[in-house]
Write an enzyme that holds these catalytic residues in place. Structure first.
Site, short mmCIF file in Angstrom:
data_model
loop_
_atom_site.label_atom_id
_atom_site.label_comp_id
_atom_site.label_asym_id
_atom_site.label_seq_id
_atom_site.Cartn_x
_atom_site.Cartn_y
_atom_site.Cartn_z
N HIS A 159 6.01 -100.55 -57.00
CA HIS A 159 5.45 -99.97 -58.06
C HIS A 159 3.98 -99.50 -57.63
O HIS A 159 3.24 -100.73 -57.30
CB HIS A 159 5.13 -100.57 -59.46
CG HIS A 159 4.78 -99.69 -60.59
ND1 HIS A 159 3.80 -98.98 -60.71
CD2 HIS A 159 5.90 -99.11 -61.58
CE1 HIS A 159 3.75 -98.49 -61.78
NE2 HIS A 159 4.89 -98.51 -62.33
N ARG A 198 -0.86 -92.32 -65.39
CA ARG A 198 -0.95 -91.15 -64.61
C ARG A 198 -0.30 -89.62 -65.35
O ARG A 198 -0.90 -88.58 -65.05
CB ARG A 198 -0.23 -91.32 -63.24
CG ARG A 198 -1.14 -92.23 -62.42
CD ARG A 198 -0.66 -92.68 -61.13
NE ARG A 198 0.53 -93.64 -61.18
CZ ARG A 198 1.69 -93.67 -60.69
NH1 ARG A 198 2.18 -92.65 -59.97
NH2 ARG A 198 2.52 -94.63 -60.96
#
Lengths: 556, 263
Positions: free
Chosen positions: A326, A346
């Site tokens: 990740h 994000r």
């Protein structure tokens, strides 16, 4: 541990470039996404491409397949039990469907198996619900808004993220069952985030062309897990839950059908025989193997037990040559190192920036691409931010979110993460987070069909332990979906199998003996035993003092 | 490559021995151990030689397996912690409470109606709350536990569901409760009633389920399943991306893989 003076000074650099980056974002601009060629090029920085990190398996159904050393170590290991010492005529538990692992997949399977008339046992290594499912933060994908989305776009996004290698049949099942799973959750009382009129909130997430991520704050997995676990607890007449009792070996019968498991009570150190007409393997992933030494987001119990057990009875492996890192794991403060920071940051507008406060990658690339870009920025370009103990990370500029979407958005959308950082005196709505890729997901796993069946009759697979649906790289929000879609299918089909196809027969552990023989024939001399069950974090100095000569119990 | 890389990639800080720092004394169930001051309680216990079977779960503050209570010298307060999230302090006296028995009512969810009386019937002990607030004080997730109980007594399921949303069901509240309430089970019931029976249903979702179950997209999907990789890559690269900052009314220009269903 709040940010040190050095880091606070570096944050000022980020603050300096922030207004312009916010403005660019508002205008719909920013760092451009990579083309497929650029993506392929940057992947050479990905840990999967380190040849010394993997080796060929010497025995078994996928002999010759090169996968991470840490996995091969477990596959090339002996059973925890002496098959000759086990009395298979002494049955301790008997049931229709036996489920190994009570995370999202196992629990969904239990509910559906019960609804299809089966008596069920869920054998958990730790507590019921202890799993990577509860740790999933961001969301669950489904094309639920057909005016702008469809299962076909979900299919395209997923296969693109998976390097076009995904199993089409599994993927078809995943995307067409997705909305049904969301409705199932809604009907069970899961608190999905909604607009006042009931319309589901959906977020734009990495690698997806539509806003398709359904969420329950940043604790989506926990909300799903506790809801379905609560429902399983409402059916105690049919669903028996065993805790701290992992499976350590599968049992076959003389017809070659899967017919039960050897369970191990970790607290009393006793072995028990559980007989079943069908078995569902739902043990989850492998993060606690710390592949290539990486930190991990995974649960304490994520030690790839199911891979080992099923491989010994002849189920093949696929896509295990890829492991998902990740892109945004916490690297400071070190107390919570490795922990996940969801992609939703994000998705909601936070840039990823280097020590100079510059963007160097589009923030919604697929995970492998995003991780590779971060590794390159730190290791090749020298633009990483050093932590007090000398590691490198980059900034995830979370304060942009409140500026873009309104004061208080970070607190509302990410209460769990806000709380976690607050303990260390960091306010992530005002200060950016320091991140680095962290071992997150086992992209591949056991071979299985869209019906949940494997090559061994009576043995089903569901969730992270299986491989194929995500190809070489899983996209955000497809794992919660995977566990529920294939958990429900495995539960349904295992119940039907138990009623219609299961055959009685004498129980056997001959396959374990045969496996041991294969090890010897391949010249593998080892005292390793598997499954691992739990990782070992004992201080080596302490271990040196643990001198008990013949301890043959749980862990030493 | 650089030596820094090696450093990052052996960054399994879980291996507590790697961590240097001043040693401080802590007392694990009364036994004194010297541990590095920078560790969490969980890593300090591992450093000391404990190997967890119970009392350890996600190691990320999300699962409620590692509830811990502790005292400090010369201080009568009982403090709470999640062992995986809390840094050690000198001279702390701690114990984990990995399990605490609590009554859980069994109910048929389908038949429940969204009225508070359902909760009162299943958990009559709700009214044994003496408002001492010990539950709120012990909650490691800072949930106003006693307020949630009060809202439920007043019949406000919605408020109780919202305020208890961060619950990780560690059970510390139940361990401290004078009225012997299983707060976390009661709140779970409240949340499920809210989520499935009070919150408005998603109409678009119900419609999507019907259309997709009906096989309306199967042909389109089968076509994609039979498209070769080269062509698939092209379609993938050319697909229109929904902008990040848009409202619910955004519609794509390219409707190649859409059917005409407007909700």
């Amino acid at each position: 541990m709040a940010y040190t003076e050095e880091l606070k000074n570096l944050i000022k650099v980020v603050e300096k470039t922030r207004p312009e980056r916010v403005e660019t974002k508002r205008m719909g601009g920013g760092f451009p996404p990579m083309s497929l060629e650029e993506r392929a090029d940057i992947l050479k920085y990905h840990p999967d491409f380190k040849e010394e990190g993997r080796r060929e398996i010497k025995i078994g159904p996928s002999k010759g397949y090169r996968i991470p050393n840490e996995m091969v170590d477990l596959l090339e290991a002996r059973s925890r039990v002496d098959p000759d010492a086990i009395d298979l005529s002494q049955i301790d538990y008997e049931t229709d469907v036996l489920i190994i692992g009570g995370g999202g997949a196992g629990t969904a399977a239990a509910l559906l198996a019960q609804e299809h008339g089966a008596k069920v046992i869920i054998a958990n290594k730790l507590r019921h619900g202890d799993s990577n499912t509860i740790m999933a933060e961001g969301g669950i994908q489904a094309a639920s808004k057909l005016e702008k989305d469809s299962p076909a776009y979900h299919y395209l996004d997923t296969i693109g993220g998976g390097h076009f290698k995904n199993d089409p049949e599994l993927l078809f099942t995943l995307v067409t069952e997705a909305p049904d799973v969301i409705q199932w959750l809604e009907d069970l009382g899961t608190m999905l985030y909604k607009f006042p009129d009931g319309r589901l909130e959906t977020l734009p997430l990495a690698g997806f062309c539509r806003k398709r991520g359904h969420t329950a704050g940043d604790t989506t997995g926990m909300e799903i897990m506790r809801t379905i676990r609560d429902e399983a607890r409402n059916r105690p007449d049919d669903i028996t839950v065993l805790e701290f009792s992992p499976a350590v070996e599968l049992i076959l019968n003389e017809q070659g059908h899967c017919a039960g498991v050897v369970l191990y009570n970790m607290e009393t150190e006793e072995y028990f025989i559980a007989k079943a007409k069908a078995v569902i393997m739902a043990t989850g992933g492998c993060g606690r193997l710390h592949i290539q030494g990486f930190m991990t987001t995974n649960h304490y119990g994520a030690t790839a037990d199911g891979l080992v057990l099923c491989y010994r009875v002849g189920v093949g492996l696929r896509f295990l040559h890829t492991v998902q890192y990740h892109p945004t794991g916490i690297i400071f403060p070190e107390q919570i190192e490795g922990a996940l920071v969801t992609e939703k940051f994000r998705g909601a507008g936070a840039n990823v920036v280097n020590i100079d406060g510059e963007q160097f990658v589009y923030e919604r690339e697929p995970r492998d691409v995003e991780s590779s870009a971060i590794i390159r920025e730190c290791m090749e370009r020298g633009k990483g931010v050093p932590t007090p103990i000398g590691r490198l990370g980059v900034w995830l500029d979370s304060p942009m979110i409140d500026i873009l979407l309104g004061e208080g958005t970070v607190k509302r959308q990410f209460p769990g993460k806000v709380n976690q950082f607050e303990r260390y005196g960091i306010d992530i709505s005002k200060e950016p987070m320091l991140i680095y890729p962290t071992l997150h997901y086992q992209n591949g796993g056991l071979e299985y069909k869209f019906s949940g069946e494997t090559s061994v009759p009576g043995l089903f697979v569901a969730g992270e332990v299986g491989g194929g649906v995500h190809g070489e790289n899983r996209l955000f929000g497809n794992s919660l979906l995977d566990v529920l879609v294939f958990g429900r299918i495995a539960g349904t089909n295992a119940a039907t199998y138990a009623q219609e196809k299961a055959k009685e027969g004498k129980l056997t552990l001959e396959h374990v003996k045969a496996y041991h023989k294969q090890l010897e024939e391949a010249g593998i001399v080892t005292d390793r035993v598997a499954p691992m069950l739990l990782p070992d974090y004992t201080d080596p100095k302490v271990r040196e003092r643990q001198l008990t000569a013949h301890y043959v119990g749980t862990l030493r | 490559m650089s030596s820094t890389e090696t450093k990052n990639e052996t960054a399994t800080e879980e291996i507590a021995a790697e961590i240097k720092g001043k040693l401080i004394p802590i007392y694990i169930m009364g036994h004194k151990y010297e541990v590095p001051e920078t560790l969490t309680i969980m890593k300090a216990m591992e450093y000391a030689g404990y190997k967890f079977i119970r009392g350890c779960g996600c190691r990320d503050g999300k699962c409620g397996a590692c509830s811990t209570v502790y005292r400090k010298p010369g201080d009568y307060h009982i403090y709470n912690a999640l062992a995986c999230q809390t840094q050690v302090e000198p001279e702390m006296y701690l114990t984990q409470i990995p399990f605490y028995p609590a009554n859980r009512a069994i109910y048929n969810y389908e038949e429940l109606t969204p009225v508070p009386e359902e909760i009162f019937k299943l958990y009559p002990e709700l009214f044994r709350c003496v408002a001492c607030n010990a539950c709120t004080k012990i909650c490691p997730k800072d949930i106003p536990v006693m307020d949630v109980v009060s809202y439920l007594k007043q019949g406000n399921i919605t408020k109780a569901a919202e305020l208890s949303f961060d619950c990780i069901q560690c059970g510390l509240c139940a361990s401290r409760c004078m009225g012997e309430l299983p707060q976390y089970h009661i709140f779970q019931l409240a949340r499920r009633i809210y989520g499935g029976k009070i919150a408005p249903k998603a109409k678009h979702l119900a419609e999507a389920v019907i259309v997709i179950k009906d096989g309306k997209y199967d042909e389109m999907l089968h076509e994609l399943m039979n498209t070769d990789e080269k062509e698939l890559r092209k379609i993938y690269e050319e697909r229109e991306l929904e902008p990040e900052i848009t409202g619910e009314d955004w519609r794509p220009k390219d409707r190649k893989f859409l059917l005409e269903v407007e909700s």
